[in-house]
Design a protein around this motif. Structure first.
Motif, PDB file in Angstrom:
ATOM      1  N   GLY A  95       2.619  -3.922  12.353  1.00 55.33           N
ATOM      2  CA  GLY A  95       1.357  -3.354  12.114  1.00 55.33           C
ATOM      3  C   GLY A  95       1.278  -1.857  12.470  1.00 55.33           C
ATOM      4  O   GLY A  95       0.494  -1.662  13.155  1.00 55.33           O
ATOM      5  N   ALA A  96       2.064  -1.182  12.098  1.00 57.73           N
ATOM      6  CA  ALA A  96       2.127   0.152  12.260  1.00 57.73           C
ATOM      7  C   ALA A  96       0.958   0.818  11.672  1.00 57.73           C
ATOM      8  O   ALA A  96       0.393   0.395  10.739  1.00 57.73           O
ATOM      9  N   GLY A  97       0.760   1.836  12.349  1.00 59.37           N
ATOM     10  CA  GLY A  97      -0.613   2.808  11.869  1.00 59.37           C
ATOM     11  C   GLY A  97      -0.387   3.706  10.520  1.00 59.37           C
ATOM     12  O   GLY A  97      -1.286   3.837   9.953  1.00 59.37           O
ATOM     13  N   PHE A  98       0.875   4.077  10.504  1.00 58.89           N
ATOM     14  CA  PHE A  98       1.257   4.916   9.342  1.00 58.89           C
ATOM     15  C   PHE A  98       2.634   4.926   9.265  1.00 58.89           C
ATOM     16  O   PHE A  98       3.663   4.999  10.024  1.00 58.89           O
ATOM     17  N   PHE A  99       3.268   5.422   8.063  1.00 63.32           N
ATOM     18  CA  PHE A  99       4.572   5.414   7.650  1.00 63.32           C
ATOM     19  C   PHE A  99       4.921   6.523   7.010  1.00 63.32           C
ATOM     20  O   PHE A  99       4.261   6.919   5.932  1.00 63.32           O
ATOM     21  N   PHE A 100       5.941   7.288   7.569  1.00 66.68           N
ATOM     22  CA  PHE A 100       6.325   8.475   7.171  1.00 66.68           C
ATOM     23  C   PHE A 100       7.814   8.300   6.405  1.00 66.68           C
ATOM     24  O   PHE A 100       8.707   8.070   7.074  1.00 66.68           O
ATOM     25  N   LEU A 103      11.643  13.997   3.871  1.00 65.53           N
ATOM     26  CA  LEU A 103      11.957  14.759   2.699  1.00 65.53           C
ATOM     27  C   LEU A 103      13.290  13.990   2.113  1.00 65.53           C
ATOM     28  O   LEU A 103      14.202  13.696   2.653  1.00 65.53           O
ATOM     29  N   GLY A 104      12.984  13.693   0.497  1.00 64.10           N
ATOM     30  CA  GLY A 104      14.199  13.190  -0.048  1.00 64.10           C
ATOM     31  C   GLY A 104      14.046  11.565   0.148  1.00 64.10           C
ATOM     32  O   GLY A 104      14.963  10.931  -0.583  1.00 64.10           O
ATOM     33  N   VAL A 105      13.257  11.027   0.951  1.00 62.30           N
ATOM     34  CA  VAL A 105      13.204   9.641   0.943  1.00 62.30           C
ATOM     35  C   VAL A 105      12.185   9.203   0.152  1.00 62.30           C
ATOM     36  O   VAL A 105      10.906   9.398   0.469  1.00 62.30           O
ATOM     37  N   VAL A 106      12.569   8.365  -0.898  1.00 59.21           N
ATOM     38  CA  VAL A 106      11.532   7.652  -1.922  1.00 59.21           C
ATOM     39  C   VAL A 106      11.551   6.348  -2.028  1.00 59.21           C
ATOM     40  O   VAL A 106      12.633   5.894  -2.623  1.00 59.21           O
ATOM     41  N   ASP A 107      10.729   5.354  -1.953  1.00 58.94           N
ATOM     42  CA  ASP A 107      10.806   4.066  -2.231  1.00 58.94           C
ATOM     43  C   ASP A 107       9.265   3.665  -2.616  1.00 58.94           C
ATOM     44  O   ASP A 107       8.719   3.284  -1.916  1.00 58.94           O
ATOM     45  N   VAL A 108       9.089   3.709  -3.855  1.00 54.95           N
ATOM     46  CA  VAL A 108       7.694   3.717  -4.477  1.00 54.95           C
ATOM     47  C   VAL A 108       7.358   2.210  -4.156  1.00 54.95           C
ATOM     48  O   VAL A 108       6.025   1.593  -3.787  1.00 54.95           O
ATOM     49  N   ALA A 109       8.095   1.054  -4.411  1.00 54.39           N
ATOM     50  CA  ALA A 109       7.810  -0.474  -4.460  1.00 54.39           C
ATOM     51  C   ALA A 109       7.453  -0.406  -2.834  1.00 54.39           C
ATOM     52  O   ALA A 109       6.702  -1.322  -2.279  1.00 54.39           O
ATOM     53  N   ALA A 110       8.192   0.012  -1.819  1.00 55.41           N
ATOM     54  CA  ALA A 110       7.899  -0.034  -0.252  1.00 55.41           C
ATOM     55  C   ALA A 110       6.562   0.532   0.019  1.00 55.41           C
ATOM     56  O   ALA A 110       5.769  -0.002   0.754  1.00 55.41           O
ATOM     57  N   ALA A 111       6.197   1.748  -0.439  1.00 53.62           N
ATOM     58  CA  ALA A 111       4.922   2.290  -0.203  1.00 53.62           C
ATOM     59  C   ALA A 111       3.931   1.543  -0.752  1.00 53.62           C
ATOM     60  O   ALA A 111       2.764   1.249   0.051  1.00 53.62           O
ATOM     61  N   ARG A 112       4.082   0.804  -2.008  1.00 56.88           N
ATOM     62  CA  ARG A 112       3.001  -0.081  -2.522  1.00 56.88           C
ATOM     63  C   ARG A 112       2.783  -1.053  -1.690  1.00 56.88           C
ATOM     64  O   ARG A 112       1.712  -1.444  -1.226  1.00 56.88           O
ATOM     65  N   ARG A 113       3.837  -1.736  -1.173  1.00 56.42           N
ATOM     66  CA  ARG A 113       3.733  -3.036  -0.166  1.00 56.42           C
ATOM     67  C   ARG A 113       2.945  -2.269   1.294  1.00 56.42           C
ATOM     68  O   ARG A 113       2.184  -3.192   1.698  1.00 56.42           O
ATOM     69  N   GLU A 115       0.946  -0.028   1.658  1.00 57.67           N
ATOM     70  CA  GLU A 115      -0.533   0.544   1.252  1.00 57.67           C
ATOM     71  C   GLU A 115      -1.557  -0.917   1.288  1.00 57.67           C
ATOM     72  O   GLU A 115      -2.142  -0.994   1.456  1.00 57.67           O
ATOM     73  N   ALA A 116      -0.654  -1.750   0.732  1.00 57.89           N
ATOM     74  CA  ALA A 116      -1.515  -3.148   0.237  1.00 57.89           C
ATOM     75  C   ALA A 116      -1.550  -3.656   1.493  1.00 57.89           C
ATOM     76  O   ALA A 116      -2.635  -4.537   1.567  1.00 57.89           O
ATOM     77  N   ALA A 117      -0.882  -3.586   2.557  1.00 58.74           N
ATOM     78  CA  ALA A 117      -1.093  -4.175   3.965  1.00 58.74           C
ATOM     79  C   ALA A 117      -1.975  -3.338   5.006  1.00 58.74           C
ATOM     80  O   ALA A 117      -1.867  -3.518   5.956  1.00 58.74           O
ATOM     81  N   GLY A 118      -2.521  -2.132   4.198  1.00 55.26           N
ATOM     82  CA  GLY A 118      -3.247  -1.166   4.893  1.00 55.26           C
ATOM     83  C   GLY A 118      -2.646  -0.284   5.670  1.00 55.26           C
ATOM     84  O   GLY A 118      -3.424   0.498   6.560  1.00 55.26           O
ATOM     85  N   ILE A 119      -1.410  -0.099   5.482  1.00 54.22           N
ATOM     86  CA  ILE A 119      -0.783   1.222   6.155  1.00 54.22           C
ATOM     87  C   ILE A 119      -0.657   2.358   5.390  1.00 54.22           C
ATOM     88  O   ILE A 119       0.108   2.451   4.277  1.00 54.22           O
ATOM     89  N   PRO A 120      -1.064   3.473   5.543  1.00 57.79           N
ATOM     90  CA  PRO A 120      -1.270   4.671   4.806  1.00 57.79           C
ATOM     91  C   PRO A 120       0.478   5.203   4.848  1.00 57.79           C
ATOM     92  O   PRO A 120       1.121   4.996   5.792  1.00 57.79           O
ATOM     93  N   VAL A 121       0.671   6.018   3.850  1.00 51.45           N
ATOM     94  CA  VAL A 121       2.137   6.319   3.649  1.00 51.45           C
ATOM     95  C   VAL A 121       2.160   7.808   3.266  1.00 51.45           C
ATOM     96  O   VAL A 121       1.253   8.379   2.245  1.00 51.45           O
ATOM     97  N   ALA A 122       3.136   8.316   3.927  1.00 49.78           N
ATOM     98  CA  ALA A 122       3.488   9.955   3.440  1.00 49.78           C
ATOM     99  C   ALA A 122       4.959   9.691   2.866  1.00 49.78           C
ATOM    100  O   ALA A 122       5.884   9.072   3.596  1.00 49.78           O
ATOM    101  N   MET A 123       5.347  10.046   1.716  1.00 42.79           N
ATOM    102  CA  MET A 123       6.472   9.699   1.016  1.00 42.79           C
ATOM    103  C   MET A 123       6.991  11.115   0.718  1.00 42.79           C
ATOM    104  O   MET A 123       6.582  11.989  -0.003  1.00 42.79           O
ATOM    105  N   ASP A 124       8.493  11.435   0.636  1.00 46.58           N
ATOM    106  CA  ASP A 124       8.874  12.722   0.394  1.00 46.58           C
ATOM    107  C   ASP A 124       8.346  13.700   1.207  1.00 46.58           C
ATOM    108  O   ASP A 124       8.142  14.856   0.603  1.00 46.58           O
TER     109      ASP A 124
END
Length: 149
Positions: A95-100, A103-113, A115-124
């Motif tokens: 239940g993390a509050g935010f996921f960073f 730079l250079g780290v990209v996983d769109v599928a993980a970001a979608r999961r 965000e679907a769980a309500g955890i905002p994401v900063a990617m790359d």
């Protein structure tokens, strides 16, 4: 994803940041970013299965092994993109509050999961750069540049 308002809000509210992939080597970005975050007043929890302590703190093999009573306001990931999915799934369980993703780290599928769980994401994105860009006063104070008058 990568919403500046969400990133700023997370950085302003956070007290505890788990740094996944934290290195004992001062030349590594994960080490310098974790040190910066500590100096900025955050509690940093290093996560690296190869170490028991880092930066004077207990180091955990995974975020699932951080004691359950510890709130993970931000999970900051310094791992290869191919390894982010597992960390993202652990962040969802915790239940993390935010996921960073640094730079250079990209996983769109993980970001979608996430965000679907309500955890905002900063990617790359670099948490240090984003903090300096979005919270300039706080970043200046962390460097000892606050108003001395």
């Amino acid at each position: 994803m990568n919403d500046p308002r969400q990133i700023a809000a997370a950085l302003e509210a956070a007290k505890t940041i788990a740094v996944v992939g934290c290195s004992p080597d001062p030349a590594r970005p994960s080490h310098s970013v974790a040190t910066y975050l500590m100096k900025a007043g955050y509690r940093v929890i290093p996560v690296n299965p190869g170490h028991r302590t880092l930066l004077g703190e207990t180091c955990y093999p995974s975020i699932l092994e951080i004691p359950p009573g510890v709130r993970l306001d931000i999970v900051d990931v310094f791992r290869r993109s191919s390894e982010v999915g597992k960390v993202a799934d652990q962040a969802i369980v915790r239940g993390a509050g935010f996921f960073f993703m640094q730079l250079g780290v990209v996983d769109v599928a993980a970001a979608r999961r996430l965000e679907a769980a309500g955890i905002p994401v900063a990617m790359d994105r670099c948490i240090l750069i984003e903090r300096g860009r979005l919270l300039p006063l706080a970043a200046g104070e962390a460097r000892g540049e606050g108003d001395s008058a």
